[in-house]
Design an enzyme around this catalytic site. Structure first.
Site, PDB file in Angstrom:
ATOM      1  N   CYS A   8       0.870  -1.183   0.000  1.00  0.00           N
ATOM      2  CA  CYS A   8       0.000   0.000   0.000  1.00  0.00           C
ATOM      3  C   CYS A   8       0.903   1.228   0.000  1.00  0.00           C
ATOM      4  O   CYS A   8       2.077   1.120  -0.366  1.00  0.00           O
ATOM      5  CB  CYS A   8      -0.980  -0.031   1.173  1.00  0.00           C
ATOM      6  SG  CYS A   8      -0.191  -0.038   2.807  1.00  0.00           S
ATOM      7  N   ASN A  11       2.265   1.523   4.357  1.00  0.00           N
ATOM      8  CA  ASN A  11       2.596   0.250   5.021  1.00  0.00           C
ATOM      9  C   ASN A  11       2.302   0.293   6.531  1.00  0.00           C
ATOM     10  O   ASN A  11       2.971  -0.354   7.321  1.00  0.00           O
ATOM     11  CB  ASN A  11       4.059  -0.156   4.763  1.00  0.00           C
ATOM     12  CG  ASN A  11       4.394  -1.606   5.125  1.00  0.00           C
ATOM     13  OD1 ASN A  11       5.507  -1.907   5.541  1.00  0.00           O
ATOM     14  ND2 ASN A  11       3.460  -2.507   4.985  1.00  0.00           N
ATOM     15  N   CYS A  13      -1.398   0.727   7.400  1.00  0.00           N
ATOM     16  CA  CYS A  13      -2.833   0.413   7.548  1.00  0.00           C
ATOM     17  C   CYS A  13      -3.202  -0.839   6.746  1.00  0.00           C
ATOM     18  O   CYS A  13      -3.357  -1.928   7.304  1.00  0.00           O
ATOM     19  CB  CYS A  13      -3.701   1.585   7.106  1.00  0.00           C
ATOM     20  SG  CYS A  13      -3.427   3.109   8.040  1.00  0.00           S
ATOM     21  N   ARG A  14      -3.357  -0.684   5.421  1.00  0.00           N
ATOM     22  CA  ARG A  14      -3.938  -1.773   4.618  1.00  0.00           C
ATOM     23  C   ARG A  14      -3.019  -2.968   4.425  1.00  0.00           C
ATOM     24  O   ARG A  14      -3.437  -4.113   4.628  1.00  0.00           O
ATOM     25  CB  ARG A  14      -4.375  -1.228   3.248  1.00  0.00           C
ATOM     26  CG  ARG A  14      -5.517  -0.249   3.336  1.00  0.00           C
ATOM     27  CD  ARG A  14      -5.683   0.527   2.046  1.00  0.00           C
ATOM     28  NE  ARG A  14      -4.552   1.427   1.814  1.00  0.00           N
ATOM     29  CZ  ARG A  14      -4.346   2.125   0.724  1.00  0.00           C
ATOM     30  NH1 ARG A  14      -5.198   2.024  -0.288  1.00  0.00           N
ATOM     31  NH2 ARG A  14      -3.313   2.930   0.606  1.00  0.00           N
ATOM     32  N   SER A  15      -1.768  -2.722   3.997  1.00  0.00           N
ATOM     33  CA  SER A  15      -0.935  -3.893   3.674  1.00  0.00           C
ATOM     34  C   SER A  15      -0.505  -4.692   4.906  1.00  0.00           C
ATOM     35  O   SER A  15      -0.466  -5.929   4.829  1.00  0.00           O
ATOM     36  CB  SER A  15       0.252  -3.531   2.770  1.00  0.00           C
ATOM     37  OG  SER A  15       1.116  -2.609   3.365  1.00  0.00           O
ATOM     38  N   ASP A 126      -8.327   3.605   1.101  1.00  0.00           N
ATOM     39  CA  ASP A 126      -7.360   4.089   2.094  1.00  0.00           C
ATOM     40  C   ASP A 126      -8.126   4.566   3.342  1.00  0.00           C
ATOM     41  O   ASP A 126      -8.919   5.502   3.264  1.00  0.00           O
ATOM     42  CB  ASP A 126      -6.594   5.256   1.444  1.00  0.00           C
ATOM     43  CG  ASP A 126      -5.533   5.835   2.357  1.00  0.00           C
ATOM     44  OD1 ASP A 126      -5.506   5.467   3.544  1.00  0.00           O
ATOM     45  OD2 ASP A 126      -4.748   6.670   1.870  1.00  0.00           O
TER      46      ASP A 126
HETATM   47  P1  4NP Z   1      -1.801   2.759   4.077  1.00  0.00           P
HETATM   48  O1  4NP Z   1      -2.503   4.094   4.635  1.00  0.00           O
HETATM   49  O2  4NP Z   1      -1.276   3.118   2.703  1.00  0.00           O
HETATM   50  O3  4NP Z   1      -2.950   1.776   4.008  1.00  0.00           O
HETATM   51  O4  4NP Z   1      -0.738   2.393   5.061  1.00  0.00           O
HETATM   52  C1  4NP Z   1      -1.893   5.337   4.666  1.00  0.00           C
HETATM   53  C2  4NP Z   1      -0.981   5.623   5.659  1.00  0.00           C
HETATM   54  C3  4NP Z   1      -0.412   6.854   5.724  1.00  0.00           C
HETATM   55  C4  4NP Z   1      -0.753   7.824   4.797  1.00  0.00           C
HETATM   56  C5  4NP Z   1      -1.661   7.543   3.790  1.00  0.00           C
HETATM   57  C6  4NP Z   1      -2.226   6.283   3.728  1.00  0.00           C
HETATM   58  N1  4NP Z   1      -0.185   9.118   4.901  1.00  0.00           N
HETATM   59  O5  4NP Z   1      -0.564   9.987   4.094  1.00  0.00           O
HETATM   60  O6  4NP Z   1       0.689   9.361   5.763  1.00  0.00           O
END
Ligand code: 4NP
Length: 165
Positions: A8, A11, A13-15, A126
């Site tokens: 993602c 790294n 939340c989702r992955s 997201d």
């Molecule tokens: P992820 O979520 O891609 O599922 O880990 C996010 C984590 C952080 C951010 C965006 C999405 N950010 O903008 O910091």
């Protein structure tokens, strides 16, 4: 060993959620000696951090523990993994923009493409700026997609899965 990497943006939340869900499924299927699971982010902004607390809380509610520390996807990962699974189209675009992707001979796919009931090109949304409910939805969508992914890998690699009871 078959190696799978979920990807993602951050790294956190989702992955890492997908990694924990898929890892538990692989273990339950008795395939943890055959299938190795990891995750990474296309961005570097959270490198070294534990997963977002909201993701870890949702994992705990489902009997899972997310131990992963965020790392950025690196060119060498295209050599290490046979299955690279992006959470949304922008994750896939970022991966394909890396020059090392040109020599990747494995499977690069969108997470929800492994869910036969999913609309084409649908994302795992997201949840970073979302609520607890959005995190629960991420886990639900990942669970469904992970089942399909495990079946696909079992078929590709001639691994047997326990029959559903
Ligand atoms: P992820 O979520 O891609 O599922 O880990 C996010 C984590 C952080 C951010 C965006 C999405 N950010 O903008 O910091």
């Amino acid at each position: 060993m078959v190696r799978v990497c979920f990807v993602c943006l951050g790294n956190i939340c989702r992955s890492p959620a997908a990694e924990a869900i898929f890892g538990a499924m692989v273990k339950a299927a008795g395939l943890d000696r055959e299938i190795d699971v990891d995750s990474a982010g296309t961005g570097a902004m959270h490198v070294g951090e534990r997963a977002d607390e909201r993701a870890r809380d949702e994992a705990r509610r489902r009997g899972l523990e997310i131990m992963h520390e965020a790392r950025q996807f690196v060119p060498a990962d295209f050599k290490r993994f046979q299955y690279i699974v992006g959470m949304d189209a922008s994750n896939l675009r970022a991966l394909k923009a890396m020059p090392a992707s040109a020599r990747f001979t494995g499977s690069l796919s969108l997470m929800r493409s492994h869910d036969p009931a999913s609309p084409a090109n649908a994302a795992i949304p997201d949840p970073f700026y979302g609520s607890e409910k959005d995190f629960a939805e991420v886990f639900d969508l990942c669970e469904t997609a992970c089942k399909g992914l495990l079946e696909r890998i079992a078929t590709d690699r001639n691994l047997s899965l326990p029959q559903p009871s």
